[in-house]
Design a protein around this motif. Structure first.
Motif, PDB file in Angstrom:
ATOM      1  N   TYR A   2       0.831  -1.191   0.000  1.00 21.88           N
ATOM      2  CA  TYR A   2       0.000   0.000   0.000  1.00 21.88           C
ATOM      3  C   TYR A   2       0.874   1.254   0.000  1.00 21.88           C
ATOM      4  CZ  TYR A   2      -3.889  -3.066   1.230  1.00 21.88           C
ATOM      5  OH  TYR A   2      -4.840  -4.052   1.230  1.00 21.88           O
ATOM      6  N   SER A   3       0.601   2.157  -0.928  1.00 21.11           N
ATOM      7  CA  SER A   3       1.348   3.407  -1.031  1.00 21.11           C
ATOM      8  C   SER A   3       0.690   4.461  -0.145  1.00 21.11           C
ATOM      9  CB  SER A   3       1.365   3.890  -2.483  1.00 21.11           C
ATOM     10  OG  SER A   3       2.030   2.949  -3.310  1.00 21.11           O
ATOM     11  N   VAL A   4       1.484   5.062   0.734  1.00 23.13           N
ATOM     12  CA  VAL A   4       0.956   5.984   1.740  1.00 23.13           C
ATOM     13  C   VAL A   4       1.511   7.396   1.533  1.00 23.13           C
ATOM     14  CG1 VAL A   4       0.736   6.450   4.211  1.00 23.13           C
ATOM     15  CG2 VAL A   4       0.793   4.074   3.390  1.00 23.13           C
ATOM     16  N   LEU A   5       0.633   8.390   1.575  1.00 19.38           N
ATOM     17  CA  LEU A   5       1.024   9.798   1.525  1.00 19.38           C
ATOM     18  C   LEU A   5       0.821  10.388   2.914  1.00 19.38           C
ATOM     19  CD1 LEU A   5       1.804  12.392  -0.066  1.00 19.38           C
ATOM     20  CD2 LEU A   5      -0.639  12.720  -0.513  1.00 19.38           C
ATOM     21  N   VAL A   6       1.809  11.114   3.421  1.00 17.38           N
ATOM     22  CA  VAL A   6       1.731  11.733   4.741  1.00 17.38           C
ATOM     23  C   VAL A   6       1.633  13.251   4.588  1.00 17.38           C
ATOM     24  CG1 VAL A   6       2.871  12.057   6.970  1.00 17.38           C
ATOM     25  CG2 VAL A   6       3.073   9.863   5.767  1.00 17.38           C
ATOM     26  N   ALA A   7       0.569  13.834   5.139  1.00 13.07           N
ATOM     27  CA  ALA A   7       0.335  15.274   5.017  1.00 13.07           C
ATOM     28  C   ALA A   7       0.276  15.925   6.397  1.00 13.07           C
ATOM     29  CB  ALA A   7      -0.959  15.530   4.252  1.00 13.07           C
ATOM     30  N   ASP A   8       1.241  16.784   6.670  1.00 14.43           N
ATOM     31  CA  ASP A   8       1.285  17.528   7.934  1.00 14.43           C
ATOM     32  C   ASP A   8       2.162  18.747   7.701  1.00 14.43           C
ATOM     33  OD1 ASP A   8       0.736  16.709  11.167  1.00 14.43           O
ATOM     34  OD2 ASP A   8       2.243  18.260  10.789  1.00 14.43           O
ATOM     35  N   THR A  39      -1.561  18.602  -0.982  1.00 17.72           N
ATOM     36  CA  THR A  39      -2.015  17.227  -0.755  1.00 17.72           C
ATOM     37  C   THR A  39      -2.960  16.782  -1.861  1.00 17.72           C
ATOM     38  OG1 THR A  39      -1.799  17.481   1.648  1.00 17.72           O
ATOM     39  CG2 THR A  39      -3.194  15.673   0.853  1.00 17.72           C
ATOM     40  N   TYR A  40      -3.920  17.639  -2.203  1.00 19.03           N
ATOM     41  CA  TYR A  40      -4.865  17.304  -3.272  1.00 19.03           C
ATOM     42  C   TYR A  40      -4.123  17.092  -4.587  1.00 19.03           C
ATOM     43  CZ  TYR A  40      -8.984  17.410  -6.262  1.00 19.03           C
ATOM     44  OH  TYR A  40      -9.958  17.074  -7.170  1.00 19.03           O
ATOM     45  N   MET A  41      -3.192  17.978  -4.890  1.00 18.25           N
ATOM     46  CA  MET A  41      -2.463  17.895  -6.148  1.00 18.25           C
ATOM     47  C   MET A  41      -1.613  16.621  -6.211  1.00 18.25           C
ATOM     48  SD  MET A  41      -1.378  21.912  -6.596  1.00 18.25           S
ATOM     49  CE  MET A  41      -0.502  21.667  -8.142  1.00 18.25           C
ATOM     50  N   ARG A  42      -1.045  16.211  -5.053  1.00 23.26           N
ATOM     51  CA  ARG A  42      -0.252  14.973  -5.041  1.00 23.26           C
ATOM     52  C   ARG A  42      -1.152  13.749  -5.231  1.00 23.26           C
ATOM     53  NH1 ARG A  42       1.293  11.004  -5.860  1.00 23.26           N
ATOM     54  NH2 ARG A  42       3.104   9.801  -5.132  1.00 23.26           N
ATOM     55  N   GLU A  44      -3.886  13.740  -6.826  1.00 20.65           N
ATOM     56  CA  GLU A  44      -4.320  13.839  -8.218  1.00 20.65           C
ATOM     57  C   GLU A  44      -3.316  13.188  -9.161  1.00 20.65           C
ATOM     58  OE1 GLU A  44      -6.414  17.412 -10.725  1.00 20.65           O
ATOM     59  OE2 GLU A  44      -4.483  17.846  -9.802  1.00 20.65           O
ATOM     60  N   GLN A  45      -2.047  13.197  -8.796  1.00 21.98           N
ATOM     61  CA  GLN A  45      -1.001  12.603  -9.636  1.00 21.98           C
ATOM     62  C   GLN A  45      -1.095  11.081  -9.670  1.00 21.98           C
ATOM     63  OE1 GLN A  45       2.777  14.032  -8.217  1.00 21.98           O
ATOM     64  NE2 GLN A  45       2.227  16.183  -8.492  1.00 21.98           N
ATOM     65  N   GLY A  46      -1.784  10.496  -8.680  1.00 22.03           N
ATOM     66  CA  GLY A  46      -1.962   9.045  -8.650  1.00 22.03           C
ATOM     67  C   GLY A  46      -0.943   8.335  -7.795  1.00 22.03           C
ATOM     68  N   GLY A  47      -1.139   7.026  -7.647  1.00 16.13           N
ATOM     69  CA  GLY A  47      -0.196   6.220  -6.897  1.00 16.13           C
ATOM     70  C   GLY A  47      -0.315   6.331  -5.396  1.00 16.13           C
TER      71      GLY A  47
END
Length: 217
Positions: A2-8, A39-42, A44-47
């Motif tokens: 699972y690919s995880v994005l961290v936003a803070d 965060t939204y833009m990242r 939007e890029q996918g993955g």
């Protein structure tokens, strides 16, 4: 995996969460962001499969708005809110807007890991330190909430991204550089926002944003 994005908005928090997540089997951090717009833009890029996001990343878009925008456009992305806000109102709205999990920053690391396992299995999870009443569950399940704003909902995706930057006082040039668009496009977005929301000038736009809790300072 699972690919995880961290936003803070705090780099040290992003680093700590990323280190913790990367230690877990089947989870890999693919990036970090510091604002709702980024965060939204990242996403939007996918993955991105799972998003761990703070609700307050000032200055910028309110995290509740970002949660709803991402869930509406990318419902496959599973959102975990990691927040200092313990008020039930925040929890109710975050879950109503599409978050699958809500974790308190005051809780131990084990709560984040538990949340990861639950959302990976497409299960909702609330921090064990959060007590939810039947009334709260009813509010979470109600389709309507204060963020379904007449007028605001008619703005395009890009207009919603430009909106908080205008309200926070960024110049057309600064917005164009941040959004990778021309200043003429920024001006067009501003004109469309004013027309759709029936606002005249930045003062009214800022008042609208504050009144409807669209931005954090």
């Amino acid at each position: 995996m699972y690919s995880v994005l961290v936003a803070d908005d705090h780099a040290i928090v992003r680093s700590g969460i990323s280190y913790l997540v990367d230690l877990q089997p089947n989870f890999k951090v693919v990036g970090g962001t510091a604002s709702g717009t980024d965060t939204y833009m990242r996403v939007e890029q996918g993955g991105v499969d799972i998003l761990i996001m703070d609700l307050s990343m000032p200055p910028g878009e309110n995290g509740l708005i970002t949660t709803k925008r991402i869930h509406d456009k990318f419902p496959h992305v599973r959102i975990i809110i990691l927040s200092m806000h313990e008020e039930q109102e925040y929890i109710n709205k975050a879950m109503a807007n599409g978050a699958m999990s809500y974790i308190l920053k005051s809780s131990p690391d084990s709560e984040i890991l538990t949340a990861l396992q639950h959302v990976a299995n497409k299960e909702k999870y609330l921090d064990k330190n959060i007590i939810v009443s039947k009334a709260d569950i009813k509010k979470i399940n109600e389709s309507g909430n204060s963020l379904n704003l007449e007028g605001y909902s008619t703005l395009s995706k890009r207009e919603k991204e430009v909106f908080p930057l205008i309200a926070l006082g960024y110049s057309n040039k600064e917005i164009s550089q941040k959004m990778f668009i021309s200043t003429k496009t920024v001006e067009a977005h501003k004109a469309n926002i004013s027309r759709k929301l029936h606002l005249h000038g930045r003062v009214e736009l800022v008042q609208y944003a504050i009144h409807h809790h669209l931005i954090d300072f």
